[in-house]
Motif scaffolding. Structure first.
Motif, PDB file in Angstrom:
ATOM      1  N   VAL A  36      45.894  34.244  34.395  1.00 17.06           N
ATOM      2  CA  VAL A  36      46.913  35.230  34.759  1.00 17.06           C
ATOM      3  C   VAL A  36      48.282  34.575  34.887  1.00 17.06           C
ATOM      4  O   VAL A  36      49.297  35.126  34.425  1.00 17.06           O
ATOM      5  CB  VAL A  36      46.528  35.947  36.071  1.00 17.06           C
ATOM      6  CG1 VAL A  36      47.683  36.797  36.579  1.00 17.06           C
ATOM      7  CG2 VAL A  36      45.290  36.809  35.861  1.00 17.06           C
ATOM      8  N   SER A  37      48.319  33.400  35.488  1.00 16.66           N
ATOM      9  CA  SER A  37      49.587  32.691  35.650  1.00 16.66           C
ATOM     10  C   SER A  37      50.244  32.435  34.301  1.00 16.66           C
ATOM     11  O   SER A  37      51.461  32.631  34.130  1.00 16.66           O
ATOM     12  CB  SER A  37      49.359  31.370  36.384  1.00 16.66           C
ATOM     13  OG  SER A  37      50.545  30.602  36.429  1.00 16.66           O
ATOM     14  N   LYS A  38      49.456  32.031  33.313  1.00 13.50           N
ATOM     15  CA  LYS A  38      50.011  31.735  31.994  1.00 13.50           C
ATOM     16  C   LYS A  38      50.405  33.006  31.247  1.00 13.50           C
ATOM     17  O   LYS A  38      51.404  33.013  30.521  1.00 13.50           O
ATOM     18  CB  LYS A  38      49.014  30.904  31.190  1.00 13.50           C
ATOM     19  CG  LYS A  38      48.874  29.493  31.737  1.00 13.50           C
ATOM     20  CD  LYS A  38      48.068  28.582  30.841  1.00 13.50           C
ATOM     21  CE  LYS A  38      48.136  27.138  31.358  1.00 13.50           C
ATOM     22  NZ  LYS A  38      47.407  26.196  30.503  1.00 13.50           N
ATOM     23  N   MET A  39      49.658  34.082  31.454  1.00 10.39           N
ATOM     24  CA  MET A  39      50.022  35.342  30.802  1.00 10.39           C
ATOM     25  C   MET A  39      51.358  35.862  31.338  1.00 10.39           C
ATOM     26  O   MET A  39      52.105  36.534  30.621  1.00 10.39           O
ATOM     27  CB  MET A  39      48.936  36.399  31.000  1.00 10.39           C
ATOM     28  CG  MET A  39      47.593  36.072  30.350  1.00 10.39           C
ATOM     29  SD  MET A  39      47.674  35.670  28.591  1.00 10.39           S
ATOM     30  CE  MET A  39      47.721  33.856  28.655  1.00 10.39           C
ATOM     31  N   ASN A  40      51.657  35.541  32.598  1.00 13.73           N
ATOM     32  CA  ASN A  40      52.909  35.977  33.209  1.00 13.73           C
ATOM     33  C   ASN A  40      54.071  35.020  32.941  1.00 13.73           C
ATOM     34  O   ASN A  40      55.200  35.292  33.347  1.00 13.73           O
ATOM     35  CB  ASN A  40      52.738  36.129  34.729  1.00 13.73           C
ATOM     36  CG  ASN A  40      52.010  37.405  35.112  1.00 13.73           C
ATOM     37  OD1 ASN A  40      52.179  38.433  34.476  1.00 13.73           O
ATOM     38  ND2 ASN A  40      51.196  37.339  36.146  1.00 13.73           N
ATOM     39  N   ARG A  41      53.782  33.896  32.258  1.00 12.34           N
ATOM     40  CA  ARG A  41      54.817  32.878  32.075  1.00 12.34           C
ATOM     41  C   ARG A  41      55.619  33.070  30.788  1.00 12.34           C
ATOM     42  O   ARG A  41      56.846  32.983  30.795  1.00 12.34           O
ATOM     43  CB  ARG A  41      54.181  31.481  32.095  1.00 12.34           C
ATOM     44  CG  ARG A  41      55.199  30.361  32.307  1.00 12.34           C
ATOM     45  CD  ARG A  41      54.500  29.019  32.441  1.00 12.34           C
ATOM     46  NE  ARG A  41      53.508  29.047  33.523  1.00 12.34           N
ATOM     47  CZ  ARG A  41      52.642  28.057  33.747  1.00 12.34           C
ATOM     48  NH1 ARG A  41      52.625  26.991  32.955  1.00 12.34           N
ATOM     49  NH2 ARG A  41      51.794  28.153  34.745  1.00 12.34           N
ATOM     50  N   SER A  42      54.940  33.295  29.661  1.00 12.64           N
ATOM     51  CA  SER A  42      55.672  33.430  28.397  1.00 12.64           C
ATOM     52  C   SER A  42      54.807  34.105  27.339  1.00 12.64           C
ATOM     53  O   SER A  42      53.571  34.088  27.420  1.00 12.64           O
ATOM     54  CB  SER A  42      56.113  32.058  27.871  1.00 12.64           C
ATOM     55  OG  SER A  42      55.001  31.323  27.380  1.00 12.64           O
TER      56      SER A  42
END
Length: 271
Positions: free
Chosen positions: A205-211
């Motif tokens: 989820v963190s990576k999906m929200n990053r870029s």
């Protein structure tokens, strides 16, 4: 009149003229351009040249991302760029034109909604199944929250409304809610996180929200995790790819034909 969300070759209305006027303030017009209401081939080439100059994905289509860069004058690092597609194509060992076609047809276009959060689609029927598997009182929950816990597909919302619904679902079972959600421009389902080799669902989820580049990386990992998908792309077999990727809905949506059409366009244009 409301400006269409997407402008592309073949469109003819006043919003095309407005686009050309805005482009003229930001880039050098082609010698053969005419400031009229027709989005012709010259306009498409002009848009591609502008997208190249600012580091956007080069597709000749004016959607939310190209319009936002035109308005702001700069590209956010969170937005997908042409080099991201090049890296993805290399990773999958497929022609760049194939990757560009996939990006045009498969992706939602914009991988983010307001406040820097990824575009999402909460799937209530998957949440229903995961809650049932996790031992929740499914009948009680389906009566209390029919928009969240429901065996039927549907009831999708948009933008932050879908995030509000996700947060409500997370109050029932956080991991099940996140895993029941499709994330980012390429709508990768959260329940794939382990198979795609993320350390945890929270990392996913963190990576999906990053870029958007990281959203594309999730799609690349998904294709690699399913060798028949990757093989179909390497063989330029869009029918097999669409059938495997979309299931029985591929024919009705003509996804194989759409990808093939985009592939022909990008094979001709190597910008």
């Amino acid at each position: 009149m409301q400006t269409p969300s997407v402008l592309k070759k073949g469109d003819t209305d006043s919003s095309v003229l407005s686009l050309k006027q805005q482009l003229a303030l930001s880039s050098v017009p082609p010698a053969d351009i005419v400031l009229n209401e027709i989005f012709d081939e010259s306009t498409e080439h002009w848009v591609m040249a502008y997208q190249t100059s600012v580091g956007l994905v080069v597709d000749g289509i004016v959607g939310d991302k190209t319009r936002s860069v035109l308005n702001l004058g700069t590209k956010s690092a969170a937005l997908l760029g042409h080099q991201d597609l090049e890296r993805a194509a290399d990773s999958l060992n497929i022609p760049l034109a194939v990757m560009r076609a996939l990006n045009e047809v498969i992706s939602l276009g914009m991988g983010f909604v307001d406040h820097g959060l990824a575009s999402i689609r909460f799937e209530r029927h998957i949440f229903y199944a995961r809650l049932k598997r996790n031992g929740h009182h499914i009948k009680k929950l389906s009566v209390m929250y029919p928009d969240l816990v429901n065996p039927e597909v549907g009831d999708h919302l948009t933008g932050m409304l879908e995030w509000t619904r996700l947060h409500r679902a997370m109050s029932i079972d956080k991991q099940a809610a996140v895993e029941s959600t499709a994330w980012g421009a390429f709508q990768t389902m959260g329940f794939h996180w382990k198979a795609l080799k993320y350390a945890s669902v929270d990392e996913f989820v963190s990576k999906m929200n990053r870029s958007e580049a990281m959203q594309l990386e999730a799609f690349v990992r998904f294709v690699k995790a399913h060798p028949p998908l990757q093989r179909a792309l390497q063989q330029i077999n869009f029918t097999d790819f669409a059938r495997l990727y979309y299931g029985v809905a591929y024919a009705k949506g003509q996804y194989d034909l759409k990808i093939a059409k985009a592939f022909v366009k990008y094979s001709k244009n190597r910008g």
